[in-house]
Design a protein around this motif. Structure first.
Motif, mmCIF file in Angstrom:
data_model
loop_
_atom_site.group_PDB
_atom_site.id
_atom_site.type_symbol
_atom_site.label_atom_id
_atom_site.label_comp_id
_atom_site.label_asym_id
_atom_site.label_seq_id
_atom_site.Cartn_x
_atom_site.Cartn_y
_atom_site.Cartn_z
ATOM 1 N N ARG A 29 -3.104 5.166 -6.381
ATOM 2 C CA ARG A 29 -3.020 5.964 -5.156
ATOM 3 C C ARG A 29 -4.287 5.882 -4.294
ATOM 4 N N LYS A 30 -5.453 6.023 -4.880
ATOM 5 C CA LYS A 30 -6.692 6.020 -4.082
ATOM 6 C C LYS A 30 -6.921 4.657 -3.418
ATOM 7 N N ALA A 57 0.830 -1.208 0.000
ATOM 8 C CA ALA A 57 0.000 0.000 0.000
ATOM 9 C C ALA A 57 0.861 1.253 0.000
ATOM 10 N N ILE A 58 1.887 1.292 0.830
ATOM 11 C CA ILE A 58 2.734 2.490 0.898
ATOM 12 C C ILE A 58 3.492 2.693 -0.408
ATOM 13 N N SER A 74 6.173 -1.140 7.111
ATOM 14 C CA SER A 74 6.307 0.310 6.885
ATOM 15 C C SER A 74 7.770 0.703 6.753
ATOM 16 N N LEU A 132 -4.505 1.325 3.119
ATOM 17 C CA LEU A 132 -3.653 1.776 4.220
ATOM 18 C C LEU A 132 -4.503 2.203 5.415
ATOM 19 N N LEU A 133 -5.544 2.963 5.165
ATOM 20 C CA LEU A 133 -6.441 3.394 6.250
ATOM 21 C C LEU A 133 -7.168 2.215 6.885
ATOM 22 N N LEU A 183 1.336 4.025 -3.212
ATOM 23 C CA LEU A 183 0.941 5.443 -3.132
ATOM 24 C C LEU A 183 1.707 6.288 -4.153
ATOM 25 N N ALA A 208 -4.645 2.378 -2.765
ATOM 26 C CA ALA A 208 -3.584 2.162 -1.781
ATOM 27 C C ALA A 208 -3.866 2.947 -0.502
ATOM 28 N N ALA A 209 -4.323 4.174 -0.642
ATOM 29 C CA ALA A 209 -4.642 5.000 0.536
ATOM 30 C C ALA A 209 -5.805 4.392 1.321
ATOM 31 N N LEU A 210 -6.816 3.903 0.618
ATOM 32 C CA LEU A 210 -7.946 3.264 1.286
ATOM 33 C C LEU A 210 -7.491 2.020 2.051
#
Length: 192
Positions: free
Chosen positions: A129-130, A119-120, A175, A136-137, A123, A132-134
């Protein structure tokens, strides 16, 4: 090119499933055990590659199978390298920081690390990106939930307690690996 990636994904999923299933047959000699940490170092890896039962195995292999499908641009050799790196890091942390953990089996800590890594790194790709950000959250939300309210319903499914510390350690080390990858510009994507 797309067909070649698809075929590689199928090979990765199939071989991983078979490899972990074979290891499952020797579970007792492969699980992580703190009292054997210094004398049987193979358990640093294999403790994360065996499971407490076949339902546990199936859940983790299913999650692993989703990884190259959700993140097809991550090179599979990177996923394999992370399987090899994250496992002993988690085992070392169990041994040093969680001496109360006598035995452990399961891929979930490593899976958390793999998913957070992907996911990181993803990004950095505008088309990913969207998503991956979802993801990640969602992962960070799951970790926060586990520490506030305890493990999800997985314990009832597998019939054993879930070690949420493994999930957190996986996220931390995944991470760190992703940040090192970005800082040193390691090529981990198929399309670069």
């Amino acid at each position: 090119m797309i067909q070649q990636k698809h075929n590689q994904n199928l090979w990765f999923i199939g071989l991983s499933s078979i490899f972990f299933a074979v290891l499952q047959l020797f579970q007792n000699t492969l699980i992580y055990q703190s009292d054997l940490f210094l004398t049987q170092p193979w358990r640093w890896w294999t403790g994360h590659w065996v499971h407490v039962g076949w339902i546990h195995y199936s859940l983790n292999v299913l999650a692993l199978a989703c990884l190259p499908l959700l993140f097809p641009n991550i090179q599979q050799k990177v996923l394999i390298l992370l399987l090899l790196v994250l496992s002993p890091l988690l085992s070392l942390c169990f041994y040093l920081f969680y001496p109360q953990i006598f035995a452990y089996a399961g891929l979930s800590g490593v899976l958390h690390g793999l998913f957070i890594f992907c996911a990181i790194v993803s990004l950095q790709q505008p088309q990913e990106r969207k998503f991956a950000a979802l993801l990640l959250l969602l992962i960070l939300g799951k970790i926060a939930w586990e520490y506030r309210f305890g493990a999800l319903q997985t314990e009832q499914l597998i019939g054993h307690p879930v070690l949420t510390q493994a999930h957190l350690l996986g996220v931390i080390f995944g991470s760190i690996c992703s940040i090192l990858t970005l800082v040193f510009h390691f090529n981990v994507l198929n399309n670069e």
